[in-house]
Design a protein around this motif. Structure first.
Motif, PDB file in Angstrom:
ATOM      1  N   PHE A 103       0.450  -0.964   0.069  1.00 14.65           N
ATOM      2  CA  PHE A 103      -0.345   0.144   0.252  1.00 14.65           C
ATOM      3  C   PHE A 103       0.770   1.651  -0.316  1.00 14.65           C
ATOM      4  CE2 PHE A 103      -2.371  -3.524   2.121  1.00 14.65           C
ATOM      5  CZ  PHE A 103      -3.561  -3.235   1.889  1.00 14.65           C
ATOM      6  N   MET A 104       0.023   1.632  -0.591  1.00 10.04           N
ATOM      7  CA  MET A 104       0.780   3.684  -1.015  1.00 10.04           C
ATOM      8  C   MET A 104       1.406   3.778   1.138  1.00 10.04           C
ATOM      9  SD  MET A 104      -0.845   5.722  -3.986  1.00 10.04           S
ATOM     10  CE  MET A 104       0.380   5.420  -5.870  1.00 10.04           C
ATOM     11  N   THR A 105       0.556   4.116   1.831  1.00  6.88           N
ATOM     12  CA  THR A 105       0.960   5.182   2.945  1.00  6.88           C
ATOM     13  C   THR A 105       2.364   3.577   3.849  1.00  6.88           C
ATOM     14  OG1 THR A 105      -1.121   5.019   3.568  1.00  6.88           O
ATOM     15  CG2 THR A 105       0.084   4.305   5.909  1.00  6.88           C
ATOM     16  N   ASP A 106       2.153   2.188   3.433  1.00  5.69           N
ATOM     17  CA  ASP A 106       3.297   1.503   3.826  1.00  5.69           C
ATOM     18  C   ASP A 106       4.313   1.526   3.061  1.00  5.69           C
ATOM     19  OD1 ASP A 106       1.527   0.206   6.113  1.00  5.69           O
ATOM     20  OD2 ASP A 106       0.730  -0.887   4.160  1.00  5.69           O
ATOM     21  N   MET A 107       4.378   2.254   1.703  1.00  5.52           N
ATOM     22  CA  MET A 107       6.088   2.911   0.773  1.00  5.52           C
ATOM     23  C   MET A 107       6.406   3.688   1.998  1.00  5.52           C
ATOM     24  SD  MET A 107       7.735   2.456  -0.836  1.00  5.52           S
ATOM     25  CE  MET A 107       8.039   2.045  -2.856  1.00  5.52           C
ATOM     26  N   VAL A 108       5.604   4.675   2.084  1.00  6.29           N
ATOM     27  CA  VAL A 108       6.049   6.073   2.913  1.00  6.29           C
ATOM     28  C   VAL A 108       6.814   5.855   3.970  1.00  6.29           C
ATOM     29  CG1 VAL A 108       5.297   8.452   4.225  1.00  6.29           C
ATOM     30  CG2 VAL A 108       4.050   7.609   1.544  1.00  6.29           C
ATOM     31  N   ASP A 109       6.232   5.397   4.883  1.00  8.00           N
ATOM     32  CA  ASP A 109       6.965   4.445   6.038  1.00  8.00           C
ATOM     33  C   ASP A 109       8.060   3.612   5.462  1.00  8.00           C
ATOM     34  OD1 ASP A 109       7.193   3.473   8.678  1.00  8.00           O
ATOM     35  OD2 ASP A 109       6.881   2.118   8.336  1.00  8.00           O
ATOM     36  N   LEU A 110       8.009   2.792   4.764  1.00 10.20           N
ATOM     37  CA  LEU A 110       9.275   2.328   4.150  1.00 10.20           C
ATOM     38  C   LEU A 110      10.237   3.389   3.668  1.00 10.20           C
ATOM     39  CD1 LEU A 110      11.222  -0.476   3.548  1.00 10.20           C
ATOM     40  CD2 LEU A 110       9.617   0.049   1.277  1.00 10.20           C
ATOM     41  N   LEU A 111       9.673   3.929   3.044  1.00 10.43           N
ATOM     42  CA  LEU A 111      11.228   5.149   2.575  1.00 10.43           C
ATOM     43  C   LEU A 111      11.950   6.302   3.921  1.00 10.43           C
ATOM     44  CD1 LEU A 111       9.624   6.985  -0.090  1.00 10.43           C
ATOM     45  CD2 LEU A 111      11.514   5.252  -0.340  1.00 10.43           C
ATOM     46  N   LYS A 112      11.207   5.851   4.908  1.00  8.15           N
ATOM     47  CA  LYS A 112      11.648   7.231   6.384  1.00  8.15           C
ATOM     48  C   LYS A 112      11.957   5.846   7.356  1.00  8.15           C
ATOM     49  CE  LYS A 112       7.241  10.038   7.026  1.00  8.15           C
ATOM     50  NZ  LYS A 112       6.310  10.636   7.667  1.00  8.15           N
ATOM     51  N   ARG A 113      11.825   4.592   7.307  1.00  6.87           N
ATOM     52  CA  ARG A 113      12.522   3.907   8.553  1.00  6.87           C
ATOM     53  C   ARG A 113      13.912   2.555   7.934  1.00  6.87           C
ATOM     54  NH1 ARG A 113       7.850   0.630  10.821  1.00  6.87           N
ATOM     55  NH2 ARG A 113       9.766  -0.660  11.132  1.00  6.87           N
ATOM     56  N   ALA A 114      14.144   2.649   6.001  1.00  2.00           N
ATOM     57  CA  ALA A 114      14.433   1.468   6.014  1.00  2.00           C
ATOM     58  C   ALA A 114      15.971   1.957   6.195  1.00  2.00           C
ATOM     59  CB  ALA A 114      14.370   1.071   4.366  1.00  2.00           C
ATOM     60  N   PRO A 115      16.790   0.857   6.565  1.00  2.60           N
ATOM     61  CA  PRO A 115      18.001   1.124   6.309  1.00  2.60           C
ATOM     62  C   PRO A 115      18.601   1.471   5.508  1.00  2.60           C
ATOM     63  CG  PRO A 115      17.589  -1.279   6.769  1.00  2.60           C
ATOM     64  CD  PRO A 115      16.588  -0.399   6.871  1.00  2.60           C
ATOM     65  N   ASP A 116      18.504   1.225   4.325  1.00  7.65           N
ATOM     66  CA  ASP A 116      19.280   1.338   3.013  1.00  7.65           C
ATOM     67  C   ASP A 116      18.286   0.486   1.673  1.00  7.65           C
ATOM     68  OD1 ASP A 116      21.121   1.358   1.723  1.00  7.65           O
ATOM     69  OD2 ASP A 116      21.968  -0.353   1.761  1.00  7.65           O
ATOM     70  N   ILE A 117      17.694   1.740   0.756  1.00  3.83           N
ATOM     71  CA  ILE A 117      17.061   1.466  -0.112  1.00  3.83           C
ATOM     72  C   ILE A 117      18.260   1.707  -1.815  1.00  3.83           C
ATOM     73  CG2 ILE A 117      15.826   1.574  -1.653  1.00  3.83           C
ATOM     74  CD1 ILE A 117      13.488   2.300   0.795  1.00  3.83           C
ATOM     75  N   ARG A 118      18.680   0.982  -2.593  1.00  3.46           N
ATOM     76  CA  ARG A 118      19.525   1.126  -3.044  1.00  3.46           C
ATOM     77  C   ARG A 118      19.259   1.144  -4.527  1.00  3.46           C
ATOM     78  NH1 ARG A 118      25.385   0.375  -1.313  1.00  3.46           N
ATOM     79  NH2 ARG A 118      25.459   1.102   1.153  1.00  3.46           N
ATOM     80  N   HIS A 119      19.128   2.209  -5.678  1.00  5.75           N
ATOM     81  CA  HIS A 119      18.740   1.541  -6.699  1.00  5.75           C
ATOM     82  C   HIS A 119      17.084   0.864  -6.283  1.00  5.75           C
ATOM     83  CE1 HIS A 119      21.926   3.719  -8.073  1.00  5.75           C
ATOM     84  NE2 HIS A 119      22.878   2.724  -7.488  1.00  5.75           N
ATOM     85  N   GLY A 120      16.650   0.797  -5.770  1.00  6.63           N
ATOM     86  CA  GLY A 120      14.889   0.064  -5.806  1.00  6.63           C
ATOM     87  C   GLY A 120      15.135  -0.858  -5.513  1.00  6.63           C
ATOM     88  N   HIS A 121      15.897  -1.259  -4.794  1.00  5.69           N
ATOM     89  CA  HIS A 121      16.761  -2.720  -3.819  1.00  5.69           C
ATOM     90  C   HIS A 121      16.396  -2.062  -2.601  1.00  5.69           C
ATOM     91  CE1 HIS A 121      17.408  -4.587  -7.550  1.00  5.69           C
ATOM     92  NE2 HIS A 121      18.226  -3.882  -8.430  1.00  5.69           N
ATOM     93  N   THR A 122      16.107  -3.177  -1.287  1.00  9.76           N
ATOM     94  CA  THR A 122      16.116  -3.305  -0.391  1.00  9.76           C
ATOM     95  C   THR A 122      15.833  -4.681   0.419  1.00  9.76           C
ATOM     96  OG1 THR A 122      15.641  -1.666   2.107  1.00  9.76           O
ATOM     97  CG2 THR A 122      13.337  -3.114   0.813  1.00  9.76           C
ATOM     98  N   TYR A 123      16.809  -4.624   1.542  1.00 10.88           N
ATOM     99  CA  TYR A 123      16.845  -6.235   1.895  1.00 10.88           C
ATOM    100  C   TYR A 123      15.960  -5.794   3.544  1.00 10.88           C
ATOM    101  CZ  TYR A 123      18.062 -10.477   4.570  1.00 10.88           C
ATOM    102  OH  TYR A 123      17.924 -11.802   4.839  1.00 10.88           O
ATOM    103  N   THR A 124      14.860  -6.562   4.072  1.00 12.09           N
ATOM    104  CA  THR A 124      14.238  -6.211   5.278  1.00 12.09           C
ATOM    105  C   THR A 124      13.507  -7.251   5.844  1.00 12.09           C
ATOM    106  OG1 THR A 124      14.332  -4.198   6.733  1.00 12.09           O
ATOM    107  CG2 THR A 124      13.180  -4.649   4.987  1.00 12.09           C
ATOM    108  N   TRP A 125      13.401  -7.317   6.624  1.00  9.50           N
ATOM    109  CA  TRP A 125      12.186  -8.667   7.328  1.00  9.50           C
ATOM    110  C   TRP A 125      10.632  -7.500   7.059  1.00  9.50           C
ATOM    111  CZ3 TRP A 125      12.750 -12.925   9.953  1.00  9.50           C
ATOM    112  CH2 TRP A 125      14.001 -12.720  10.422  1.00  9.50           C
ATOM    113  N   TRP A 126       9.573  -8.553   6.638  1.00  7.33           N
ATOM    114  CA  TRP A 126       8.560  -8.176   5.903  1.00  7.33           C
ATOM    115  C   TRP A 126       7.607  -8.822   6.841  1.00  7.33           C
ATOM    116  CZ3 TRP A 126       9.329  -3.960   2.807  1.00  7.33           C
ATOM    117  CH2 TRP A 126      10.396  -3.498   1.633  1.00  7.33           C
ATOM    118  N   MET A 127       5.700  -8.117   7.178  1.00 10.17           N
ATOM    119  CA  MET A 127       5.320  -8.761   7.387  1.00 10.17           C
ATOM    120  C   MET A 127       3.866  -8.365   6.413  1.00 10.17           C
ATOM    121  SD  MET A 127       4.954 -10.317  10.175  1.00 10.17           S
ATOM    122  CE  MET A 127       3.628  -9.705  11.241  1.00 10.17           C
ATOM    123  N   VAL A 128       2.653  -9.444   5.828  1.00  9.49           N
ATOM    124  CA  VAL A 128       1.968  -9.048   5.402  1.00  9.49           C
ATOM    125  C   VAL A 128       0.546  -8.565   6.312  1.00  9.49           C
ATOM    126  CG1 VAL A 128      -0.115 -10.221   4.665  1.00  9.49           C
ATOM    127  CG2 VAL A 128       1.918 -10.884   4.004  1.00  9.49           C
TER     128      VAL A 128
END
Length: 134
Positions: free
Chosen positions: A68-93
């Motif tokens: 969801f778009m709301t969760d993308m905003v949260d990801l952009l604020k909190r993710a440790p590292d996003i490079r060229h559209g890639h990221t490695y982290t823990w996810w939940m549904v």
């Protein structure tokens, strides 16, 4: 924010998360237990549905996951590292209305699933990942 835990999540026969089940219950191959999962994901684009717009992510095996778009905003604020559209982290549904999508897992969810949030002992992945977001 308090969330009602989602017990099971719908996946198709290819292993991709199904974003909407109501009209197509026969597309669900299995209902998996919803627990935090680590994944190296790449953003592919945006899809518009009847009730929501969402981002689409794929993992290294080609499985797709809506977000969801709301969760993308949260990801952009909190993710440790996003490079060229890639990221490695823990996810939940999670479920919003009748739609399913992924979001970042919380520290509380990782702890509830039995993960040691001090040192997760993950396989080597580029530069950062789940251990860095805690």
């Amino acid at each position: 924010m308090t969330r009602t835990p989602l017990k099971k999540a719908p996946y198709d026969r290819n292993g991709s998360l199904i974003n909407w089940v109501s009209s197509y219950p026969d597309h669900v191959h299995e209902w998996r237990e919803n627990k935090p999962f680590p994944a190296w994901l790449t953003v592919q684009g945006i899809q518009r549905g009847m009730s929501a717009a969402r981002f689409t992510w794929t993992d290294t095996d080609g499985h797709t996951f809506p977000m969801f778009m709301t969760d993308m905003v949260d990801l952009l604020k909190r993710a440790p590292d996003i490079r060229h559209g890639h990221t490695y982290t823990w996810w939940m549904v999670q479920k919003r209305g009748k739609n399913y999508g992924i979001r970042l897992a919380t520290v509380e969810e990782l702890q509830a699933a039995g993960h040691d949030t001090k040192g997760l002992g993950l396989p080597p992945y580029p530069t950062s990942g789940p251990a860095a977001d805690i």
